[in-house]
Motif scaffolding. Sequence first.
Motif, PDB file in Angstrom:
ATOM      1  N   VAL A   1       1.283  -1.282   0.149  1.00  0.00           N
ATOM      2  CA  VAL A   1       0.001  -0.010   0.183  1.00  0.00           C
ATOM      3  C   VAL A   1       0.762   0.843   0.142  1.00  0.00           C
ATOM      4  CG1 VAL A   1      -2.026   1.209   1.063  1.00  0.00           C
ATOM      5  CG2 VAL A   1      -1.747  -1.264   1.440  1.00  0.00           C
ATOM      6  N   VAL A   2       0.802   2.370  -0.741  1.00  0.00           N
ATOM      7  CA  VAL A   2       1.200   3.524  -0.727  1.00  0.00           C
ATOM      8  C   VAL A   2      -0.269   4.699  -0.464  1.00  0.00           C
ATOM      9  CG1 VAL A   2       1.901   5.434  -1.961  1.00  0.00           C
ATOM     10  CG2 VAL A   2       2.649   2.630  -2.730  1.00  0.00           C
ATOM     11  N   GLN A   3       0.152   5.897   0.477  1.00  0.00           N
ATOM     12  CA  GLN A   3      -0.595   6.472   1.257  1.00  0.00           C
ATOM     13  C   GLN A   3       0.664   7.661   1.435  1.00  0.00           C
ATOM     14  OE1 GLN A   3      -0.646   3.702   4.838  1.00  0.00           O
ATOM     15  NE2 GLN A   3      -3.270   4.409   4.710  1.00  0.00           N
ATOM     16  N   LYS A   4      -0.491   8.667   1.500  1.00  0.00           N
ATOM     17  CA  LYS A   4      -0.274   9.986   1.575  1.00  0.00           C
ATOM     18  C   LYS A   4      -0.621  10.649   2.904  1.00  0.00           C
ATOM     19  CE  LYS A   4       0.851  14.440  -0.662  1.00  0.00           C
ATOM     20  NZ  LYS A   4       0.566  15.343  -0.920  1.00  0.00           N
ATOM     21  N   PHE A   5       0.043  11.033   3.942  1.00  0.00           N
ATOM     22  CA  PHE A   5      -0.842  11.924   4.541  1.00  0.00           C
ATOM     23  C   PHE A   5      -0.448  13.287   4.733  1.00  0.00           C
ATOM     24  CE2 PHE A   5       0.095   6.990   5.926  1.00  0.00           C
ATOM     25  CZ  PHE A   5      -0.882   6.983   6.407  1.00  0.00           C
ATOM     26  N   ARG A   6      -1.701  14.102   5.544  1.00  0.00           N
ATOM     27  CA  ARG A   6      -0.652  15.974   5.640  1.00  0.00           C
ATOM     28  C   ARG A   6      -0.889  15.998   7.547  1.00  0.00           C
ATOM     29  NH1 ARG A   6      -5.694  18.227   7.008  1.00  0.00           N
ATOM     30  NH2 ARG A   6      -7.678  17.508   5.940  1.00  0.00           N
ATOM     31  N   VAL A   7      -0.332  16.865   7.906  1.00  0.00           N
ATOM     32  CA  VAL A   7      -0.446  16.895   9.400  1.00  0.00           C
ATOM     33  C   VAL A   7      -1.662  17.311   9.650  1.00  0.00           C
ATOM     34  CG1 VAL A   7       0.576  18.384  11.303  1.00  0.00           C
ATOM     35  CG2 VAL A   7       2.147  16.848   9.298  1.00  0.00           C
ATOM     36  N   ASP A   8      -2.630  17.547  10.216  1.00  0.00           N
ATOM     37  CA  ASP A   8      -4.146  18.296  11.248  1.00  0.00           C
ATOM     38  C   ASP A   8      -4.041  17.692  12.344  1.00  0.00           C
ATOM     39  OD1 ASP A   8      -6.412  18.993  11.015  1.00  0.00           O
ATOM     40  OD2 ASP A   8      -7.458  17.340  10.642  1.00  0.00           O
ATOM     41  N   GLY A   9      -3.361  18.766  13.445  1.00  0.00           N
ATOM     42  CA  GLY A   9      -3.417  18.938  14.471  1.00  0.00           C
ATOM     43  C   GLY A   9      -1.896  17.570  14.934  1.00  0.00           C
ATOM     44  N   ASN A  10      -2.121  16.951  16.242  1.00  0.00           N
ATOM     45  CA  ASN A  10      -1.808  16.343  16.434  1.00  0.00           C
ATOM     46  C   ASN A  10      -1.976  14.572  15.573  1.00  0.00           C
ATOM     47  OD1 ASN A  10      -4.189  15.418  17.595  1.00  0.00           O
ATOM     48  ND2 ASN A  10      -3.897  15.185  19.588  1.00  0.00           N
ATOM     49  N   ARG A  11      -2.496  14.637  14.817  1.00  0.00           N
ATOM     50  CA  ARG A  11      -2.567  13.224  14.143  1.00  0.00           C
ATOM     51  C   ARG A  11      -2.385  13.532  12.244  1.00  0.00           C
ATOM     52  NH1 ARG A  11      -5.594   9.718  15.173  1.00  0.00           N
ATOM     53  NH2 ARG A  11      -6.432   9.140  13.129  1.00  0.00           N
ATOM     54  N   LEU A  12      -2.147  12.360  11.467  1.00  0.00           N
ATOM     55  CA  LEU A  12      -1.837  12.020  10.915  1.00  0.00           C
ATOM     56  C   LEU A  12      -2.912  11.722  10.121  1.00  0.00           C
ATOM     57  CD1 LEU A  12       1.259  10.025  10.417  1.00  0.00           C
ATOM     58  CD2 LEU A  12       1.048  12.223   9.519  1.00  0.00           C
ATOM     59  N   GLN A  13      -3.607  12.675   8.454  1.00  0.00           N
ATOM     60  CA  GLN A  13      -5.027  11.906   7.812  1.00  0.00           C
ATOM     61  C   GLN A  13      -4.437  12.221   6.606  1.00  0.00           C
ATOM     62  OE1 GLN A  13      -7.993  12.048   8.896  1.00  0.00           O
ATOM     63  NE2 GLN A  13      -7.601  13.249  10.733  1.00  0.00           N
ATOM     64  N   GLN A  14      -5.523  10.561   6.352  1.00  0.00           N
ATOM     65  CA  GLN A  14      -4.935  10.769   4.739  1.00  0.00           C
ATOM     66  C   GLN A  14      -5.266  11.055   4.174  1.00  0.00           C
ATOM     67  OE1 GLN A  14      -4.937   5.838   4.031  1.00  0.00           O
ATOM     68  NE2 GLN A  14      -6.938   6.764   2.851  1.00  0.00           N
ATOM     69  N   GLN A  15      -5.293  11.506   2.938  1.00  0.00           N
ATOM     70  CA  GLN A  15      -4.781  12.516   1.913  1.00  0.00           C
ATOM     71  C   GLN A  15      -5.586  11.381   0.626  1.00  0.00           C
ATOM     72  OE1 GLN A  15      -1.630  15.063   1.466  1.00  0.00           O
ATOM     73  NE2 GLN A  15      -3.783  16.458   0.454  1.00  0.00           N
ATOM     74  N   TRP A  16      -4.859  10.410  -0.078  1.00  0.00           N
ATOM     75  CA  TRP A  16      -5.241   9.278  -0.219  1.00  0.00           C
ATOM     76  C   TRP A  16      -4.195   7.668   0.087  1.00  0.00           C
ATOM     77  CZ3 TRP A  16      -0.435   7.903  -2.724  1.00  0.00           C
ATOM     78  CH2 TRP A  16       0.003   9.127  -3.268  1.00  0.00           C
ATOM     79  N   VAL A  17      -4.461   6.923  -0.865  1.00  0.00           N
ATOM     80  CA  VAL A  17      -3.917   5.663  -0.636  1.00  0.00           C
ATOM     81  C   VAL A  17      -4.334   5.081  -2.339  1.00  0.00           C
ATOM     82  CG1 VAL A  17      -6.131   4.238  -0.207  1.00  0.00           C
ATOM     83  CG2 VAL A  17      -4.163   3.058   0.530  1.00  0.00           C
ATOM     84  N   LEU A  18      -2.942   4.280  -2.378  1.00  0.00           N
ATOM     85  CA  LEU A  18      -2.692   3.154  -3.618  1.00  0.00           C
ATOM     86  C   LEU A  18      -2.424   2.159  -3.229  1.00  0.00           C
ATOM     87  CD1 LEU A  18      -0.175   5.400  -5.509  1.00  0.00           C
ATOM     88  CD2 LEU A  18      -2.304   5.745  -5.628  1.00  0.00           C
ATOM     89  N   ARG A  19      -3.631   1.075  -3.828  1.00  0.00           N
ATOM     90  CA  ARG A  19      -3.683   0.175  -3.080  1.00  0.00           C
ATOM     91  C   ARG A  19      -2.832  -1.389  -3.846  1.00  0.00           C
ATOM     92  NH1 ARG A  19      -7.981   1.620  -0.169  1.00  0.00           N
ATOM     93  NH2 ARG A  19      -7.814   1.477   1.871  1.00  0.00           N
ATOM     94  N   ASP A  20      -3.038  -2.351  -3.624  1.00  0.00           N
ATOM     95  CA  ASP A  20      -2.323  -3.668  -4.709  1.00  0.00           C
ATOM     96  C   ASP A  20      -3.842  -4.211  -4.927  1.00  0.00           C
ATOM     97  OD1 ASP A  20      -2.483  -4.744  -2.655  1.00  0.00           O
ATOM     98  OD2 ASP A  20      -0.947  -6.196  -2.816  1.00  0.00           O
TER      99      ASP A  20
END
Length: 377
Positions: free
Chosen positions: A40-59
Motif C-alpha cells: 500500500v502507498v499512502q499520503k498523509f497530511r498533518v492535522d493537529g496531532n494526527r496524520l490524516q490520509q489524503q489518498w491511498v494506492l493499493r495492490d
Amino acid sequence: MTTSFIERLLPDFYRCAEQPGNWQLVLDQVRDELQVGSVVVQKFRVDGNRLQQQWVLRDSHSMEHAESHDCLVNNEENPRLQLDESRLPLQDVAVIQGDQGFGRMRQAEFRALDERLALLGLARPIILGIRYSNDSSLSMLLHPRCDGSQTVDNRHGQFLQQLAPHLKQSVSLYEKLSQLQQTNDTLSQCLDRCNAGVAVLGASGEVRWLNGSAREVLQRSRHLSLANGRLRCADPDDANRLAELVAAAASGESAGERFVGAVGPGWDRPVQLLAVPVLAASGPCVALYLSDDALRSELSPEEVVQLYGLTPAEARLAIALCEGATVNEYAEGRGVAVGTVRIQLKSIFSKLGLNRQPELVRLIGSSITTRTRSFSS
C-alpha cells in the motif's frame, strides 16, 4: 535481486504518473516479487496531532479488502497516525519496522493493531516513510501474511531505501499531472457553456484538443467531421476553404487577427468557423471556434430582469421583440391591448436609456446570457 528488480520496475513505476490506473498492477509486481501479502502507498497530511490520509494506492489484494482494511486499520485507534511526544520526528527518509520510532507507552496499542491486522490475514508491516513537504508525508507499507509463511528482513528494507527517491518523484509527477487534468476538465466544462465549440489545431491542421461543444457540433454536422485526428469536410471545396482558413490563422502574426468561414451550404445547417492564431510557447497553433444553429441559448425573463432591472412583463416583451415579434403580434399573443404594450415598451426605453427598438434588440441580444448555454442545455 533487489537492484535488478527495481531496474525492471522503474519504467512501469514512472508510467503510473500519466496512467494512474496502472498503480495497482505495479504494486502487484512489488508484492509478488518481495513475497509479501499486501503493498500500500499512502499520503498523509498533518492535522493537529494526527496524520490524516489524503489518498491511498493499493495492490489488488488490498483493494479487494479495502473496506475492511479502512474499518480495522485506517482509523483513530491506529497508533501510527498519532503525533505526540511518544513519536520520534520523521526523518526525510526512514525504513521503520514494528513500533520503531515510538516509545513504550504505545506498545499496548500496537498489540491491539496486530490483532486487527490478523483479522485481515496480515502482520506488522515494514514501512518506508518519506517527508514529502513540511506538512505531508508518503508511506509505502509491505505487510507479510500473519500465518508465518512470510517475513520481512533486510532485503525488504534495502528495496524500500532504493525505491524511496523514485517513489517521491513519481508521486510528485502523478499529483502534478492529476492537477493539470483536473484544471483541464474544469476549463473544458467552462468552455462548454459558451455558445461555440472550441478546437485547438496545430499549424498543419492536426487536432490537439476539442471541448465537448465542438464534439457535439461535429457529431451533428453532415459537412464536417473528425477522422484520424483531423477535421474532414464532405465537400472538396469546403475542404479547401477550411485548409486555407487554418493556414491563414497559423501564419498570423498577431493574436488579434480573425479569420472566418463556413462549411456547408447556407440552407443546410452550415458550421460557422472562426479561426484565430495562438502564439504558444511550443509554436504556432490555431484556436478554431465552431458553431451551428443548435448552439444557441433561449433568453430567460428571470435573467433579463436581473440584468436590466425590468419588470417580468417588460422582460417578456423585450425578449419577444429580440426574437422578431412586432408590438401588435406580441399584444395579440398575450391577449392585451396594443396601447398597454406600447406603455411597457416606453418604460423599457426609459430604464435602459434607449430610443429605438433596434437598439433594444442589439442590447438584449448581446447580453451575457446569449453567449452562454444554460445548464439544462
